[in-house]
Design an enzyme around this catalytic site. Structure first.
Site, short mmCIF file in Angstrom:
data_model
loop_
_atom_site.label_atom_id
_atom_site.label_comp_id
_atom_site.label_asym_id
_atom_site.label_seq_id
_atom_site.Cartn_x
_atom_site.Cartn_y
_atom_site.Cartn_z
N ARG A 40 0.84 -1.21 0.00
CA ARG A 40 0.00 0.00 0.00
C ARG A 40 0.88 1.26 0.00
O ARG A 40 1.07 1.87 -1.03
CB ARG A 40 -0.95 -0.04 1.22
CG ARG A 40 -2.12 0.93 1.13
CD ARG A 40 -1.79 2.36 1.56
NE ARG A 40 -1.21 2.44 2.89
CZ ARG A 40 -0.70 3.55 3.39
NH1 ARG A 40 -0.71 4.68 2.69
NH2 ARG A 40 -0.16 3.58 4.60
N ASP A 41 1.47 1.59 1.13
CA ASP A 41 2.27 2.82 1.20
C ASP A 41 3.44 2.75 0.23
O ASP A 41 3.83 3.75 -0.37
CB ASP A 41 2.80 3.01 2.64
CG ASP A 41 3.00 4.46 3.01
OD1 ASP A 41 2.95 5.32 2.11
OD2 ASP A 41 3.22 4.75 4.20
N HIS B 34 4.36 4.24 12.84
CA HIS B 34 4.55 4.19 11.38
C HIS B 34 5.55 5.28 11.01
O HIS B 34 5.26 6.46 11.17
CB HIS B 34 3.18 4.42 10.72
CG HIS B 34 3.22 4.57 9.23
ND1 HIS B 34 2.78 3.57 8.39
CD2 HIS B 34 3.63 5.58 8.42
CE1 HIS B 34 2.92 3.97 7.12
NE2 HIS B 34 3.42 5.19 7.12
N HIS C 80 8.80 6.95 8.38
CA HIS C 80 9.50 7.04 7.09
C HIS C 80 10.97 7.36 7.33
O HIS C 80 11.34 7.81 8.40
CB HIS C 80 8.82 8.09 6.20
CG HIS C 80 7.52 7.60 5.62
ND1 HIS C 80 7.35 7.33 4.29
CD2 HIS C 80 6.34 7.30 6.21
CE1 HIS C 80 6.10 6.91 4.07
NE2 HIS C 80 5.46 6.88 5.23
N CYS D 134 3.99 9.42 0.45
CA CYS D 134 2.60 9.85 0.30
C CYS D 134 2.55 10.91 -0.79
O CYS D 134 3.24 11.92 -0.70
CB CYS D 134 2.09 10.40 1.63
SG CYS D 134 0.46 11.18 1.49
N ASN E 67 9.17 4.53 3.27
CA ASN E 67 8.98 4.00 4.62
C ASN E 67 10.29 3.43 5.12
O ASN E 67 11.15 3.03 4.34
CB ASN E 67 7.96 2.85 4.60
CG ASN E 67 6.56 3.33 4.30
OD1 ASN E 67 6.21 3.54 3.15
ND2 ASN E 67 5.77 3.51 5.33
N1 COA Z 1 -13.29 4.89 -3.08
C1 COA Z 1 -13.48 5.05 -4.41
N2 COA Z 1 -13.97 6.14 -4.98
C2 COA Z 1 -14.33 7.15 -4.16
C3 COA Z 1 -14.14 7.07 -2.78
C4 COA Z 1 -13.60 5.88 -2.25
N3 COA Z 1 -13.38 5.74 -0.94
N4 COA Z 1 -14.57 8.21 -2.23
C5 COA Z 1 -15.00 9.00 -3.23
N5 COA Z 1 -14.85 8.36 -4.40
C6 COA Z 1 -15.17 8.86 -5.73
C7 COA Z 1 -16.59 9.38 -5.81
O1 COA Z 1 -17.46 8.32 -6.13
C8 COA Z 1 -16.48 10.39 -6.90
O2 COA Z 1 -16.42 9.75 -8.15
P1 COA Z 1 -17.00 10.44 -9.47
O3 COA Z 1 -16.18 11.67 -9.69
O4 COA Z 1 -16.76 9.40 -10.51
O5 COA Z 1 -18.43 10.72 -9.15
C9 COA Z 1 -15.11 11.02 -6.66
O6 COA Z 1 -14.36 10.00 -5.98
C10 COA Z 1 -15.15 12.28 -5.83
O7 COA Z 1 -15.87 12.02 -4.65
P2 COA Z 1 -15.87 13.03 -3.40
O8 COA Z 1 -16.67 12.42 -2.31
O9 COA Z 1 -16.25 14.40 -3.87
O10 COA Z 1 -14.37 12.99 -2.95
P3 COA Z 1 -13.25 14.09 -3.01
O11 COA Z 1 -12.97 14.50 -4.41
O12 COA Z 1 -13.56 15.14 -2.01
O13 COA Z 1 -12.01 13.24 -2.49
C11 COA Z 1 -11.25 11.37 -1.17
C12 COA Z 1 -11.99 12.68 -1.19
C13 COA Z 1 -11.04 11.00 0.28
C14 COA Z 1 -12.06 10.34 -1.88
C15 COA Z 1 -9.89 11.52 -1.90
O14 COA Z 1 -9.27 12.68 -1.49
C16 COA Z 1 -9.00 10.34 -1.67
O15 COA Z 1 -9.24 9.25 -2.14
N6 COA Z 1 -7.89 10.53 -0.91
C17 COA Z 1 -7.02 9.44 -0.56
C18 COA Z 1 -5.68 9.97 -0.24
C19 COA Z 1 -4.74 8.82 0.13
O16 COA Z 1 -5.00 7.66 -0.05
N7 COA Z 1 -3.57 9.21 0.66
C20 COA Z 1 -2.56 8.29 1.03
C21 COA Z 1 -2.85 7.54 2.29
S1 COA Z 1 -2.37 8.43 3.73
ZN ZN Z 2 3.37 6.38 5.37
#
Ligand code: COA
Ligand code: ZN
Length: 305
Positions: free
Chosen positions: A13-14, A210, A212, A243, A252
């Site tokens: 994942r990370d 956790h 890095h 990230c 990491n």
């Molecule tokens: N899994 C899959 N798709 C997702 C989702 C999830 N958990 N959450 C939202 N989506 C999709 C929505 O369905 C939407 O899709 P569409 O554009 O096709 O309709 C789109 O993403 C936007 O949804 P929204 O609720 O407005 O989300 P956002 O744009 O505000 O983004 C997150 C919020 C949390 C989904 C996004 O910022 C994200 O995935 N961040 C993860 C960051 C990460 O993993 N960092 C590393 C780990 S620390």
């Molecule tokens: Zn990390």
């Protein structure tokens, strides 16, 4: 009695999430299986996040479905919001890794909302998941340093840790050094306070660390966390990681470096050293990755294998 540390392997994942070229599902599975062969029994398999935000994790459900067939492996998937929670609950993963940041700016950059919004949402998921007897991990990113706000005051970080631990007495809470900027004295104080103040009801440790290796402090910080009583440590084979929403942060702390640390200290980890080096080489060779760690390059460590 031999001391025992639990290593939670996060390379799938990370380690992979920031890599540009898409790593084919089968290649991810080869890595997961090599890590399993090396004796790792806890692994972050992927995350149910937006594929627009992190395209590399788009095949988490497929990777997880195969990983669940590995006997005795506890698979964790990361969850940022309600949609991710529903996918994770339906996926069969043994543990859900909820996450948010201890700082407002990183939380906004990472999950596009305020800490208050994230926390309220995640708190509801903790109630539902525990009612359904699912294991949880609550990850708090940027507990020591934030790429946007700089050094995080220790009292602020501990305030968020306290809120997280208060949600459920058994839930594991991970204190994360997302940018790798922490120093061992800081880790000893913050992790030590959390370990002492908030044990599980049976007295066991439920705080994870956790880290890095951005500034070369990865292993020193793990040693500090262990010295402070923390028994669950995250690391990534080959030192892969980073990230995409934490500019400047690199890999990491490497699993092989952490495994060597524990081996030298007489702490049991269940890891098969020669097989771990095979998995670490595999992780480090993934196209587009930025590997790190020391032990892969040490001839004497190779000889020990
Ligand atoms: N899994 C899959 N798709 C997702 C989702 C999830 N958990 N959450 C939202 N989506 C999709 C929505 O369905 C939407 O899709 P569409 O554009 O096709 O309709 C789109 O993403 C936007 O949804 P929204 O609720 O407005 O989300 P956002 O744009 O505000 O983004 C997150 C919020 C949390 C989904 C996004 O910022 C994200 O995935 N961040 C993860 C960051 C990460 O993993 N960092 C590393 C780990 S620390
Ligand atoms: Zn990390």
């Amino acid at each position: 009695m031999t001391a025992h540390a639990t290593i939670s392997e996060v390379a799938p994942r990370d380690g992979l999430q920031s890599i540009g070229p898409f790593v084919p599902t089968e290649a991810k599975l080869v890595l997961v299986r090599a890590l399993y062969e090396a004796g790792l029994r806890r692994m972050e398999i992927g995350s149910f996040v937006s594929p627009k935000a992190i395209p590399q994790m788009a095949d988490t459900a497929e990777v997880l479905a195969q990983a669940l067939a590995l006997d005795g492996l506890e698979c964790t998937v990361l969850v940022p919001n309600r949609k991710g929670f529903e996918l994770a609950m339906a996926s069969g993963a043994q543990r859900l890794g909820l996450f948010m940041s201890a700082t407002e700016s990183h939380n906004r950059a990472n999950v596009n909302r305020s800490r208050a919004e994230s926390f309220a949402d995640l708190a509801g998921m903790v109630r539902e998941a525990t009612a359904a007897s699912r294991r949880l991990r609550f990850n708090l990113s940027c507990c020591f340093h934030c790429p946007f706000e700089g050094v995080v005051p220790e009292a602020d970080a501990l305030d968020w840790v306290e809120r997280a631990v208060s949600l459920d007495p058994w839930m594991e809470v991970s204190i994360c050094d997302t940018t790798g900027n922490a120093a061992p004295d800081q880790v000893a104080r913050v992790v030590g306070h959390a370990v002492r103040a908030w044990p599980a009801p049976d007295g066991s440790c439920r705080i994870a660390f956790h880290g890095h290796d951005t500034y070369g402090m990865g292993v020193a910080n793990v040693a500090a966390a262990w010295g402070a009583g923390c028994t669950v440590i995250d690391s990534a084979a080959g030192g892969l990681g980073g990230c995409p929403f934490a500019p400047g942060a690199t890999g990491n702390v490497a699993t092989e470096d952490v495994a060597w640390l524990f081996r030298r200290m007489g702490v049991e980890t269940g890891i098969d050293w020669p097989r771990l080096l095979v998995a670490a080489d595999l992780a480090a060779a993934i196209p587009g990755g930025l590997p790190g760690g020391r032990l892969r390059a040490v001839p004497a460590a190779r000889k020990a294998a």
